[in-house]
Design a protein around this motif. Structure first.
Motif, mmCIF file in Angstrom:
data_model
loop_
_atom_site.group_PDB
_atom_site.id
_atom_site.type_symbol
_atom_site.label_atom_id
_atom_site.label_comp_id
_atom_site.label_asym_id
_atom_site.label_seq_id
_atom_site.Cartn_x
_atom_site.Cartn_y
_atom_site.Cartn_z
ATOM 1 N N VAL A 22 0.855 -1.191 0.000
ATOM 2 C CA VAL A 22 0.000 0.000 0.000
ATOM 3 C C VAL A 22 0.888 1.237 0.000
ATOM 4 O O VAL A 22 1.792 1.349 0.836
ATOM 5 C CB VAL A 22 -0.917 0.010 1.242
ATOM 6 C CG1 VAL A 22 -1.733 1.298 1.306
ATOM 7 C CG2 VAL A 22 -1.834 -1.207 1.232
ATOM 8 N N PRO A 23 0.687 2.186 -0.908
ATOM 9 C CA PRO A 23 1.486 3.403 -0.902
ATOM 10 C C PRO A 23 1.079 4.329 0.245
ATOM 11 O O PRO A 23 -0.007 4.185 0.806
ATOM 12 C CB PRO A 23 1.174 4.032 -2.255
ATOM 13 C CG PRO A 23 -0.237 3.601 -2.533
ATOM 14 C CD PRO A 23 -0.345 2.197 -1.974
ATOM 15 N N THR A 24 1.933 5.254 0.555
ATOM 16 C CA THR A 24 1.596 6.252 1.573
ATOM 17 C C THR A 24 1.057 7.535 0.957
ATOM 18 O O THR A 24 0.394 8.318 1.648
ATOM 19 C CB THR A 24 2.829 6.599 2.413
ATOM 20 O OG1 THR A 24 3.892 7.027 1.532
ATOM 21 C CG2 THR A 24 3.303 5.386 3.211
ATOM 22 N N HIS A 25 1.345 7.749 -0.323
ATOM 23 C CA HIS A 25 0.931 8.986 -0.986
ATOM 24 C C HIS A 25 0.202 8.655 -2.285
ATOM 25 O O HIS A 25 0.605 7.735 -2.998
ATOM 26 C CB HIS A 25 2.148 9.852 -1.300
ATOM 27 C CG HIS A 25 2.831 10.413 -0.092
ATOM 28 N ND1 HIS A 25 3.591 9.647 0.752
ATOM 29 C CD2 HIS A 25 2.875 11.684 0.413
ATOM 30 C CE1 HIS A 25 4.084 10.401 1.718
ATOM 31 N NE2 HIS A 25 3.650 11.640 1.534
ATOM 32 N N PRO A 26 -0.878 9.368 -2.579
ATOM 33 C CA PRO A 26 -1.513 10.352 -1.699
ATOM 34 C C PRO A 26 -2.246 9.649 -0.555
ATOM 35 O O PRO A 26 -2.777 8.549 -0.749
ATOM 36 C CB PRO A 26 -2.507 11.065 -2.623
ATOM 37 C CG PRO A 26 -2.848 10.035 -3.659
ATOM 38 C CD PRO A 26 -1.596 9.237 -3.878
ATOM 39 N N PRO A 27 -2.281 10.250 0.636
ATOM 40 C CA PRO A 27 -2.913 9.611 1.805
ATOM 41 C C PRO A 27 -4.434 9.757 1.772
ATOM 42 O O PRO A 27 -5.036 10.423 2.617
ATOM 43 C CB PRO A 27 -2.294 10.350 2.981
ATOM 44 C CG PRO A 27 -1.972 11.705 2.447
ATOM 45 C CD PRO A 27 -1.607 11.514 0.996
ATOM 46 N N ILE A 28 -5.061 9.103 0.774
ATOM 47 C CA ILE A 28 -6.494 9.285 0.534
ATOM 48 C C ILE A 28 -7.332 8.202 1.200
ATOM 49 O O ILE A 28 -8.551 8.192 1.055
ATOM 50 C CB ILE A 28 -6.788 9.296 -0.978
ATOM 51 C CG1 ILE A 28 -6.250 8.017 -1.636
ATOM 52 C CG2 ILE A 28 -6.197 10.538 -1.629
ATOM 53 C CD1 ILE A 28 -6.607 7.873 -3.091
ATOM 54 N N ALA A 29 -6.706 7.280 1.907
ATOM 55 C CA ALA A 29 -7.427 6.213 2.595
ATOM 56 C C ALA A 29 -6.801 6.001 3.965
ATOM 57 O O ALA A 29 -5.633 6.339 4.200
ATOM 58 C CB ALA A 29 -7.392 4.920 1.789
ATOM 59 N N GLY A 30 -7.595 5.422 4.879
ATOM 60 C CA GLY A 30 -7.135 5.268 6.247
ATOM 61 C C GLY A 30 -5.902 4.407 6.372
ATOM 62 O O GLY A 30 -5.017 4.691 7.197
ATOM 63 N N ASN A 31 -5.792 3.329 5.573
ATOM 64 C CA ASN A 31 -4.622 2.470 5.695
ATOM 65 C C ASN A 31 -3.355 3.198 5.271
ATOM 66 O O ASN A 31 -2.280 3.010 5.862
ATOM 67 C CB ASN A 31 -4.815 1.169 4.908
ATOM 68 C CG ASN A 31 -5.109 1.373 3.436
ATOM 69 O OD1 ASN A 31 -5.373 2.478 2.965
ATOM 70 N ND2 ASN A 31 -5.067 0.282 2.680
ATOM 71 N N ARG A 32 -3.443 4.040 4.257
ATOM 72 C CA ARG A 32 -2.279 4.830 3.844
ATOM 73 C C ARG A 32 -1.865 5.797 4.948
ATOM 74 O O ARG A 32 -0.672 5.964 5.231
ATOM 75 C CB ARG A 32 -2.595 5.603 2.561
ATOM 76 C CG ARG A 32 -2.927 4.718 1.369
ATOM 77 C CD ARG A 32 -3.155 5.546 0.115
ATOM 78 N NE ARG A 32 -3.501 4.714 -1.030
ATOM 79 C CZ ARG A 32 -3.377 5.086 -2.296
ATOM 80 N NH1 ARG A 32 -2.941 6.312 -2.574
ATOM 81 N NH2 ARG A 32 -3.699 4.271 -3.277
ATOM 82 N N ALA A 33 -2.856 6.446 5.533
ATOM 83 C CA ALA A 33 -2.560 7.397 6.610
ATOM 84 C C ALA A 33 -1.915 6.694 7.792
ATOM 85 O O ALA A 33 -0.995 7.227 8.426
ATOM 86 C CB ALA A 33 -3.841 8.099 7.045
ATOM 87 N N ARG A 34 -2.370 5.467 8.101
ATOM 88 C CA ARG A 34 -1.786 4.732 9.229
ATOM 89 C C ARG A 34 -0.308 4.441 8.978
ATOM 90 O O ARG A 34 0.534 4.658 9.861
ATOM 91 C CB ARG A 34 -2.537 3.417 9.449
ATOM 92 C CG ARG A 34 -1.851 2.502 10.479
ATOM 93 C CD ARG A 34 -2.603 1.211 10.685
ATOM 94 N NE ARG A 34 -1.866 0.275 11.507
ATOM 95 C CZ ARG A 34 -1.765 0.317 12.833
ATOM 96 N NH1 ARG A 34 -2.347 1.312 13.493
ATOM 97 N NH2 ARG A 34 -1.085 -0.584 13.497
ATOM 98 N N ILE A 35 0.013 3.932 7.803
ATOM 99 C CA ILE A 35 1.405 3.598 7.505
ATOM 100 C C ILE A 35 2.277 4.847 7.576
ATOM 101 O O ILE A 35 3.370 4.833 8.155
ATOM 102 C CB ILE A 35 1.508 2.928 6.122
ATOM 103 C CG1 ILE A 35 0.731 1.605 6.106
ATOM 104 C CG2 ILE A 35 2.971 2.663 5.757
ATOM 105 C CD1 ILE A 35 0.488 1.048 4.721
ATOM 106 N N LEU A 36 1.785 5.936 7.016
ATOM 107 C CA LEU A 36 2.559 7.172 6.997
ATOM 108 C C LEU A 36 2.801 7.710 8.404
ATOM 109 O O LEU A 36 3.919 8.121 8.747
ATOM 110 C CB LEU A 36 1.839 8.216 6.145
ATOM 111 C CG LEU A 36 2.538 9.559 5.974
ATOM 112 C CD1 LEU A 36 3.905 9.401 5.345
ATOM 113 C CD2 LEU A 36 1.672 10.505 5.129
#
Length: 397
Positions: free
Chosen positions: A9-23
């Motif tokens: 899962v990418p971190t950018h763009p942080p458009i979903a909760g899982n991306r935001a968590r990893i970032l």
């Protein structure tokens, strides 16, 4: 410590909760003084340039090819779907893992000598086998995937994304020294399944508290969400059932939607769509409160956590506040999943009661600060797991 995060899962763009968590986990580790590296196996699209800018020389894009087993399994499941079998929605725990990632990760370790490695999601857990003994192996689960398809089927929905068997999930979890659950209920289930094979800790979403929000006075509620079926279902139900009740009492009330959920729900009176936004904080600032109307799900609802960190008064369903039961009524208002009247009443009450909104703002910020302290302490314990009270597996090494 040198810490590697391996993620599909990418971190950018942080458009979903899982991306935001990893970032936020990565940024939290960096703030704690660790050297953090990010290895991305692109199972979904992401902004490479933004990730390269954010992580600098710590960013590596791994070459990922969908494994043949995944393609074969897809054909098998297509036939099972036609037969109406629930097993049509179940994958092997390693079906999505490309074996070609293992030598790439081993080479990356040979170059940098990592002290610890985080792998995101159980379906990527085989990546842990690329690292030798002595490297602390941490599996960040995000969610429970054993029989996950059944949650959808029971709700009359078509299952999506990934589900596996309890045995498959147990195999993936047991590859780790430390398993991170996103909330305590799932931690207990993982610990029961593992029976001491790995240490299980709860680390929820780390919160960015660097921003503050000056809320609008207009009677608006904001919902920021991706376009997955759970978010779409909850939004449609809110628009159909709760929104008319609120507008009957407060005619100029509006629901402001942001994120890819906008593409999946129809236009309606009182609904204003923003599409993708650059700033979560600035988007919430355009409303007087936030709403989280989802009616099913597992894991921890990160949209709710973001509201706590920003001090945004919130009305959430039970599913939208799972894992945060002890904060209901103190940091936000909660209502049953399928009770449109209760949702409407709570939102009307909050819009009309300035004192209650301020009480929830203070409660949310206080809860968020305490939450972050606990999560950071647990992360450090995971990294230094052999210095903490050991479990059976660690003690035997």
């Amino acid at each position: 410590m040198r810490v590697l995060i391996v993620s599909s899962v990418p971190t950018h763009p942080p458009i979903a909760g899982n991306r935001a968590r990893i970032l936020t986990i990565m940024d939290g580790l960096k703030a704690a003084g660790h050297s953090v590296y990010f290895a991305w196996a692109a199972l979904e699209d992401g902004d490479r340039i933004a990730m390269m800018k954010h992580f600098g020389c710590g960013f590596t894009e791994l070459l990922y090819r969908a494994p043949k087993t995944r393609l074969i399994a897809r054909l098998r499941r297509r036939v099972q779907r036609q037969l109406g079998w629930a097993s049509a929605y179940v994958s092997g725990v390693d079906d999505w893992y490309d074996p070609g990632l293992t030598p790439q990760l081993a080479a990356l370790h040979a170059q940098h000598g990592f002290d610890a490695v985080f792998v995101e999601y159980v379906f990527m857990s085989k990546a842990l086998e690329a690292f030798p003994p002595g490297v602390v192996k941490i599996l960040d689960t995000h969610d429970r995937f054993a029989d996950r398809h059944l949650y959808y089927l029971r709700a009359g929905k078509r299952p999506e994304w990934f589900a596996t068997t309890p045995e498959g999930e147990r195999t993936g979890l047991a590859r780790a020294d430390v398993v991170l659950a996103i909330q305590d209920t799932e931690a207990a289930l993982f610990a029961s399944a593992l029976q001491g094979q790995a240490r299980v800790l709860t680390v929820g979403h780390l919160l960015d508290m660097s921003q503050s929000v000056l809320l609008a006075s207009a009677p608006r509620a904001v919902f920021i969400a991706s376009g997955n079926s759970i978010n779409v279902d909850g939004t449609k139900a809110f628009i159909t059932d709760a929104l008319p009740l609120i507008r009957a009492e407060i005619p100029d009330f509006e629901l402001w939607l942001a994120g890819d959920v906008c593409q999946q729900v129809p236009d309606a009176p009182g609904v204003h769509k923003l599409g993708r936004v650059n700033s979560v904080a600035q988007t919430y600032a355009q409303g007087a409160l936030a709403v989280n109307p989802v009616r099913m799900g597992t894991g921890l609802n990160i949209k709710t956590m973001e509201c706590l960190a920003l001090g945004v008064p919130l009305v959430a369903t039970a599913s939208g506040s799972r894992g945060l039961e002890n904060l209901r009524g103190q940091a936000f208002l909660a209502v049953p999943d399928d009770d449109a009247a209760a949702m409407a009443a709570a939102m009307i009450r909050l819009l009309r009661d300035n004192a209650l909104r301020m009480t929830l703002v203070q409660g949310a910020l206080s809860a968020a600060r305490a939450w972050n302290i606990k999560q950071l302490e647990t992360l450090e314990c995971a990294l230094h797991t052999r210095a903490c009270v050991p479990d059976q597996k660690v003690a035997q090494r």
